[in-house]
Design a protein around this motif. Structure first.
Motif: not given
Length: 393
Positions: A272-276, A281-282, A294-301
């Motif tokens: 799922e690397r192309e997804k947010a 995680l949802k 996810a808050k401290s990570c980049p938007l996309k995987v």
């Protein structure tokens, strides 16, 4: 002054079952309860539905009673959880089994269980007196003298079923421990068990999130059950069970996805690397928890570095939660500690030092997990304490 064969102090599950057993075996029986109604604490168990027992095996029972459960081998050989189920079914109570082997009345009302115990006592001729507080218990020669505000009773046998010190608003004040000390019996240290945990953790971000079958670990203790994040820390069965093994100052580790291995989680992120990241995680956890991870990570995987990805997976599988303490006895479900089991005959629950003096239920140094285990050992010890003959006549 009225004389009884057996006098029981405290009308919780242990006391009511002791009265039933004693009367069933022909003893003239008196049950004294300081509250105005029977089973006050029992009424609130299982969210008011009364988780009356657990339908597991003997090993399941012992695993559910971490506080000295092995002492109960002899008790369970005489009366066990399956006898509890038969008892209530034989007395007109329909039961059902829910997750984790928890047994409830089909009415989902604690009063169904309390009423069945009360009616059985009345059918057997138990003298029940509520609103009657015991002030003292003494023994003169072979006879016990039990004093209340208005009466003095005598008995050949006394069964103490006063509970521990958890939830004192229900009447559990530790009076049974005072009786034990009066007769020079040892009482172990008293503390809270099955208690919500206080944590040094971002409570506001996760408050109200409920998780099913997650794994909470501390030291050698690994507990997989449901968990609830609260404004003060952690509650729910997983936290309550862990509370028996901590005091404060420990760090627990939470695996929010115990059914998914680190390798499978890594593969999923790759797929799922192309997804947010939050959206991926949802699909695995509640949205607010996904946002937390996810808050401290980049938007996309795909924007995660290898270090960030590995750290994320490690945190999901072992989120560190510093424990600062647990709720007080007044707000805990169970008392850890009580009358020292070295003082008690495991076959009869009679004091080894004082003939005719028995103890049953939470007054003993036994504590169990929620899920029907506490009520089980209370009912079973009550029955066993009640059936054994009085030492004198």
């Amino acid at each position: 002054m009225t004389h009884f064969d057996t006098l029981i102090i405290g009308a919780g599950p242990a006391g009511m079952m002791a009265a039933i057993a004693a009367s069933f075996y022909g003893q003239k029986t008196l049950l004294l309860e300081k509250n105005r109604r029977l089973g006050k604490k029992l009424a609130g168990t299982g969210g008011g539905r009364c988780n009356v027992t657990n339908n597991g095996t003997l090993e399941d029972l012992l695993e559910g009673i971490p506080g000295n459960g092995r002492f109960l081998y002899s008790v369970f050989s005489q009366f066990d959880n399956h006898d509890i189920i038969r008892f209530f079914e034989d007395n007109g109570v329909k039961l059902k089994v829910e997750d984790h082997g928890r047994v409830f009345p089909t009415t989902d009302r604690s009063q169904t269980i309390i009423k069945a115990l009360e009616m059985k006592m009345l059918d057997l001729g138990v003298d029940i007196r509520t609103g009657t507080e015991v002030l003292s218990v003494k023994k003169i020669d072979d006879t016990f003298q039990i004093k209340t505000a208005d009466n003095l009773f005598t008995a050949c046998k006394v069964i103490v079923t006063t509970g521990g010190k958890a939830y004192p608003s229900t009447g559990s004040t530790g009076f049974g421990h005072d009786i034990a000390r009066h007769f020079k019996l040892a009482v172990t240290e008293i503390e809270a068990a099955e208690s919500p945990l206080l944590t040094d953790f971002p409570h506001k971000a996760l408050q109200g999130i409920s998780l099913d079958d997650v794994t909470l670990r501390y030291d050698k203790h690994v507990i997989t059950h449901d968990l609830l994040f609260t404004h003060f820390g952690l509650s729910g069965p997983a936290a309550l069970r862990l509370s028996s093994f901590v005091k404060g100052g420990e760090t627990a580790y939470l695996d929010v996805l115990p059914q998914i291995s680190q390798e499978d989680l890594l593969n999923l992120l790759e797929e799922e690397r192309e997804k947010a990241l939050k959206n991926v995680l949802k699909t695995l956890m509640p949205e607010r928890l996904a946002e937390f991870f996810a808050k401290s990570c980049p938007l996309k995987v795909k924007q995660l570095s290898k270090k960030e990805r590995d750290q994320l997976i490690a945190t999901i599988k072992a989120l560190p939660i510093p424990i600062t303490g647990k709720m007080s006895l007044a707000k805990s479900f169970v008392t850890k500690g009580g009358v020292d089991l070295k003082e008690i005959n495991p076959k009869t629950l009679e004091s080894k030092k004082v003939a005719g003096l028995h103890f049953a239920g939470e007054v003993l140094d036994i504590n169990a997990h929620t899920g029907g285990f506490n009520i089980t050992y209370c009912l079973c010890t009550g029955w066993v304490a009640g059936i054994h003959p009085i030492p004198f006549s």
